[in-house]
Design an enzyme around this catalytic site. Structure first.
Site, PDB file in Angstrom:
ATOM      1  N   ALA A  38     -28.478 102.866 -74.820  1.00  0.00           N
ATOM      2  CA  ALA A  38     -29.045 102.000 -73.783  1.00  0.00           C
ATOM      3  C   ALA A  38     -30.517 101.679 -74.035  1.00  0.00           C
ATOM      4  O   ALA A  38     -31.012 100.636 -73.590  1.00  0.00           O
ATOM      5  CB  ALA A  38     -28.873 102.639 -72.408  1.00  0.00           C
ATOM      6  N   GLY A  39     -31.235 102.568 -74.730  1.00  0.00           N
ATOM      7  CA  GLY A  39     -32.624 102.276 -75.060  1.00  0.00           C
ATOM      8  C   GLY A  39     -32.741 101.065 -75.972  1.00  0.00           C
ATOM      9  O   GLY A  39     -33.541 100.153 -75.719  1.00  0.00           O
ATOM     10  N   HIS A  40     -31.933 101.040 -77.033  1.00  0.00           N
ATOM     11  CA  HIS A  40     -31.931  99.873 -77.922  1.00  0.00           C
ATOM     12  C   HIS A  40     -31.536  98.613 -77.152  1.00  0.00           C
ATOM     13  O   HIS A  40     -32.126  97.542 -77.317  1.00  0.00           O
ATOM     14  CB  HIS A  40     -30.928 100.053 -79.064  1.00  0.00           C
ATOM     15  CG  HIS A  40     -31.212 101.190 -79.980  1.00  0.00           C
ATOM     16  ND1 HIS A  40     -30.425 102.314 -80.025  1.00  0.00           N
ATOM     17  CD2 HIS A  40     -32.185 101.383 -80.906  1.00  0.00           C
ATOM     18  CE1 HIS A  40     -30.897 103.141 -80.938  1.00  0.00           C
ATOM     19  NE2 HIS A  40     -31.972 102.610 -81.477  1.00  0.00           N
ATOM     20  N   GLN A 151     -41.295 102.176 -76.593  1.00  0.00           N
ATOM     21  CA  GLN A 151     -42.427 103.080 -76.384  1.00  0.00           C
ATOM     22  C   GLN A 151     -42.129 104.500 -76.827  1.00  0.00           C
ATOM     23  O   GLN A 151     -43.041 105.247 -77.178  1.00  0.00           O
ATOM     24  CB  GLN A 151     -42.803 103.057 -74.893  1.00  0.00           C
ATOM     25  CG  GLN A 151     -43.802 104.110 -74.438  1.00  0.00           C
ATOM     26  CD  GLN A 151     -45.232 103.805 -74.825  1.00  0.00           C
ATOM     27  OE1 GLN A 151     -45.533 102.669 -75.209  1.00  0.00           O
ATOM     28  NE2 GLN A 151     -46.110 104.784 -74.722  1.00  0.00           N
ATOM     29  N   MET A 187     -33.721 108.702 -74.362  1.00  0.00           N
ATOM     30  CA  MET A 187     -32.565 108.332 -75.168  1.00  0.00           C
ATOM     31  C   MET A 187     -32.959 108.248 -76.642  1.00  0.00           C
ATOM     32  O   MET A 187     -33.992 107.695 -76.987  1.00  0.00           O
ATOM     33  CB  MET A 187     -31.995 107.005 -74.697  1.00  0.00           C
ATOM     34  CG  MET A 187     -31.298 107.110 -73.362  1.00  0.00           C
ATOM     35  SD  MET A 187     -30.372 105.621 -72.961  1.00  0.00           S
ATOM     36  CE  MET A 187     -29.584 106.154 -71.447  1.00  0.00           C
ATOM     37  N   SER A 189     -30.859 108.259 -80.761  1.00  0.00           N
ATOM     38  CA  SER A 189     -29.628 108.383 -81.540  1.00  0.00           C
ATOM     39  C   SER A 189     -29.408 109.821 -81.986  1.00  0.00           C
ATOM     40  O   SER A 189     -28.273 110.269 -82.142  1.00  0.00           O
ATOM     41  CB  SER A 189     -29.679 107.456 -82.756  1.00  0.00           C
ATOM     42  OG  SER A 189     -29.825 106.108 -82.351  1.00  0.00           O
TER      43      SER A 189
END
Length: 283
Positions: A38-40, A151, A187, A189
């Site tokens: 979800a961050g990407h 960030q 988050m 990977s």
């Protein structure tokens, strides 16, 4: 949502971007190594809101991994990544081979200088040369109007902005907020490498940062006390090896003694065999 156009060739990628710009459209690029979370996708969503067209790149870059790091086991699932990107409105995905990005005989590397030396750079000495080189190549291959970064990788954003400024690359760098799980962990990977027990222990990074943030909000301006608040939470957690806590002037890698302007507190630790980083802004 439709599946984005999948492009593997460098010339075709550059042509796709240029054609959209000639049509008067703004183009955003979201560089990633895949294994999207979800961050990407928040970066891709920001790009779709800020630009007419968006291209994401999916490339696990070998030059930013040291020989002892996790290049071979880094998760790869291009089909799943492309679907996720299409679902948030990304128009195209550039997914090159290693051979296309680094053809035989390629030797050029970018040294960004002092901002790449401390903290992450001291622990991973070859990392930022690999990052700067591949990001420069991606921004030249996909010469978009804006590039989107997270960030969470704070020092990386400082390195990329320095490189873009120093090389006069005609692109705006947009840094988007860190996306967190419900329990506060940033988050990443690499969270997938954590066992259930390690995942619980890893919460100490965000908890330490939150404690420093709470103290700052209450009026504490002594950077050493803010560092110590974060350090206690992390170093006291069994199975977690703290590597650094730093309070930095926002947008730089300069440590500060007093937080009298916007700053960032950044941490890194090894949880079991997995290395994690995190940071929060102190505004």
């Amino acid at each position: 949502m439709p599946t984005p156009l999948l492009i593997h060739e460098i010339d075709a990628t550059r042509q796709w971007v240029r054609e959209r710009q000639r049509a008067g459209e703004t183009v955003g690029v979201v560089p990633t190594m895949g294994a999207l979370h979800a961050g990407h996708l928040s970066l891709a969503e920001a790009a779709t809101k800020g630009c007419d067209r968006v291209i994401a790149t999916v490339f696990v870059n070998p030059t930013q991994f040291a020989p002892s790091e996790d290049f071979e086991r880094y998760p790869r699932d291009l089909e799943a990544d492309a679907k996720k990107l299409g679902d948030v409105g990304v128009d195209a995905v550039f997914a090159p081979s290693v051979e296309a990005m680094y053809p035989p005989g390629a030797t050029t590397s970018i040294d960004v200088g002092s901002v790449a030396r401390p903290f992450e750079g001291a622990i991973r000495p070859t990392h930022f040369a690999g990052v700067a080189t591949v990001v420069a190549k991606l921004l030249l291959i996909a010469p978009a109007d804006r590039a989107y970064f997270g960030q969470k990788d704070y020092q990386q954003t400082v390195v990329v902005r320095r490189m873009v400024a120093d090389l006069n690359l005609p692109i705006e760098v947009v840094v988007c907020p860190t996306v967190r799980e419900a329990d506060g962990i940033a988050m990443s990977s690499r969270n997938a490498y954590l066992s259930a027990d390690e995942r619980q222990r890893a919460l100490c990074l965000s908890q330490g940062l939150r404690e420093a943030e709470r103290l700052h909000a209450a009026g504490e301006r002594d950077a050493s006390k803010l560092r110590e608040a974060a350090r206690r939470a992390i170093a006291s957690t069994e199975g977690v090896e703290l590597q650094y806590v730093a309070v930095l002037r926002d947008g730089t890698m300069d440590e500060v003694e007093t937080v009298d302007a916007p700053a960032v507190i950044a941490v890194a630790a090894r949880v079991g065999q997995t290395r994690l980083i995190d940071n929060v802004r102190l505004a």
